[in-house]
Motif scaffolding. Structure first.
Motif, short mmCIF file in Angstrom:
data_model
loop_
_atom_site.label_atom_id
_atom_site.label_comp_id
_atom_site.label_asym_id
_atom_site.label_seq_id
_atom_site.Cartn_x
_atom_site.Cartn_y
_atom_site.Cartn_z
N ARG A 1 -6.76 -3.74 2.23
CA ARG A 1 -6.35 -3.56 0.91
C ARG A 1 -4.95 -3.39 1.08
O ARG A 1 -4.42 -2.91 2.35
CB ARG A 1 -6.80 -2.08 0.52
CG ARG A 1 -8.19 -2.26 0.05
CD ARG A 1 -8.82 -0.77 -0.33
NE ARG A 1 -8.27 -0.39 -1.66
CZ ARG A 1 -8.55 0.68 -2.24
NH1 ARG A 1 -9.24 1.56 -1.26
NH2 ARG A 1 -8.08 0.95 -3.21
N ARG A 2 -4.21 -4.01 0.42
CA ARG A 2 -2.66 -4.02 0.47
C ARG A 2 -2.27 -2.55 -0.20
O ARG A 2 -2.62 -2.27 -1.07
CB ARG A 2 -2.07 -5.24 -0.23
CG ARG A 2 -0.60 -5.34 -0.20
CD ARG A 2 -0.08 -6.27 -0.93
NE ARG A 2 -0.22 -7.50 -0.40
CZ ARG A 2 -0.16 -8.62 -0.80
NH1 ARG A 2 1.06 -8.93 -1.94
NH2 ARG A 2 -0.26 -9.68 -0.05
N VAL A 3 -1.18 -1.86 0.66
CA VAL A 3 -0.67 -0.72 0.08
C VAL A 3 0.89 -0.83 -0.17
O VAL A 3 1.41 -1.59 0.79
CB VAL A 3 -0.98 0.39 1.23
CG1 VAL A 3 -0.31 0.27 2.36
CG2 VAL A 3 -0.78 1.76 0.37
N HIS A 4 1.32 -0.25 -1.00
CA HIS A 4 2.80 -0.15 -1.25
C HIS A 4 3.43 1.00 -1.00
O HIS A 4 2.82 1.99 -1.52
CB HIS A 4 3.21 -0.73 -2.67
CG HIS A 4 2.32 -2.15 -3.17
ND1 HIS A 4 3.06 -3.14 -2.81
CD2 HIS A 4 1.32 -2.21 -3.42
CE1 HIS A 4 2.09 -4.28 -3.46
NE2 HIS A 4 1.11 -3.59 -3.74
N GLY A 5 4.61 1.11 -0.87
CA GLY A 5 5.37 2.49 -0.75
C GLY A 5 6.47 2.67 -1.83
O GLY A 5 7.07 1.41 -1.93
N SER A 6 6.75 3.80 -2.33
CA SER A 6 7.84 3.91 -3.30
C SER A 6 8.55 5.10 -2.73
O SER A 6 8.18 5.90 -2.63
CB SER A 6 7.18 4.18 -4.55
OG SER A 6 8.12 4.45 -5.58
N PHE A 17 0.74 3.71 -2.89
CA PHE A 17 0.02 3.40 -3.96
C PHE A 17 -0.90 1.98 -3.64
O PHE A 17 -0.01 0.99 -2.92
CB PHE A 17 0.58 3.17 -5.25
CG PHE A 17 1.57 2.07 -5.35
CD1 PHE A 17 1.41 0.90 -6.17
CD2 PHE A 17 2.79 2.32 -5.19
CE1 PHE A 17 2.24 0.27 -6.38
CE2 PHE A 17 3.87 1.48 -5.52
CZ PHE A 17 3.50 0.30 -6.21
N THR A 18 -2.03 1.69 -4.02
CA THR A 18 -2.51 0.37 -3.95
C THR A 18 -3.11 -0.05 -5.28
O THR A 18 -3.47 0.96 -6.25
CB THR A 18 -3.72 0.60 -2.99
OG1 THR A 18 -4.40 -0.80 -3.04
CG2 THR A 18 -4.60 1.23 -3.37
#
Length: 264
Positions: A1-6, A17-18
């Motif tokens: 799963r790809r995860v993003h950072g903010s 978040f994913t």
């Protein structure tokens, strides 16, 4: 799963978040729990000539799901007022103090005696050497005070890699309790006074009794608190319960009581 950072504007806070199979937020509570699981595993491999004090510092805004999970794995937890300076101050009472606000602001503190012990001890096994090396590397990566979102991002990536943990497994470590947060404009919000840890009100008279009554009307793990905002002319309300409907109703009940009492 790809995860993003903010990250926030000055890069001292981070959440992940994913969007795979729906939106999932991995906030400061999740980061704190991940770090604790990793650090506890390393410390378990090592023996020192002193008792290592390992603890976690959160605020009342931390989801109780994270706190209950930490307690279930034997981690000492403490609640302090909102504001990173309060968390940092309490964390320095430990040899390893992990502290995060739910908004993703936090880091890990290491005492000098622990760092000295890690460097001075001739570890006998490869597992001990690996654990000591990882703890020393963590102390060099993470700032011991305030927090650094870039460092936290790198630490999350390192921990997931070392522990061979997927984003799904990280997210599944514990379940958040349903919650609701409100902010209410009221006359003179500073009339509200709270206990030191901000979990209960002491003024005005009758407000805490009204909150307690609303909480006690629900079964299970319900809780609620109010505090005047430190950045806006409002009062903030936080409520948790066993279902989203119950959390929403609890927040609304506390809001009604708050407005009634402050308007009288």
């Amino acid at each position: 799963r790809r995860v993003h950072g903010s990250l926030d504007g000055d890069a001292d806070r981070i959440v992940f978040f994913t969007e795979d199979a729906g939106f999932t937020l991995l906030d400061g509570d999740r980061i704190l729990v991940l770090f604790c699981v990793f650090l506890a595993k390393q410390l378990k491999e090592l023996t020192f000539d002193f008792e290592v004090k390992f603890g976690v510092v959160q605020t009342a805004y931390a989801n109780a799901g994270s706190t209950l999970y930490l307690k279930s794995i034997g981690v000492e937890t403490h609640c302090v007022p909102t504001g990173i300076k309060h968390l940092e101050r309490r964390a320095t009472e430990f040899d390893v103090g992990v502290y995060f606000e739910a908004n993703g602001h936090g880091t890990v503190y290491f005492s000098q005696r622990l760092l000295d012990g890690l460097k001075a001890t001739d570890w006998s096994s490869s597992a001990q050497k690996d654990a000591a090396t990882r703890l020393l590397a963590t102390s060099r990566l993470l700032l011991p005070c305030v927090g650094d979102a870039i460092a936290d991002l790198l630490m999350v990536e390192a921990v997931l890699h070392i522990m061979e943990m997927s984003i799904r497994e990280w997210s599944a470590l514990y379940c958040d309790l349903p919650n609701r947060m409100l902010k209410v404009e009221v006359p003179e919000p500073r009339r509200i006074k709270t206990t030191w840890d901000e979990t209960k009100t002491t003024e005005p008279a009758g407000l805490q009794a009204a909150i307690d009554s609303a909480v006690q009307s629900l079964a299970g793990t319900a809780r609620a608190f109010v505090r005047p905002s430190g950045t806006e002319p409002v009062v903030r309300i936080y409520a948790e319960a066993d279902s989203q409907e119950a959390a929403d109703d609890l927040a609304d009940s506390v809001k009604d009581a708050l407005v009634k009492i402050l308007s009288s």
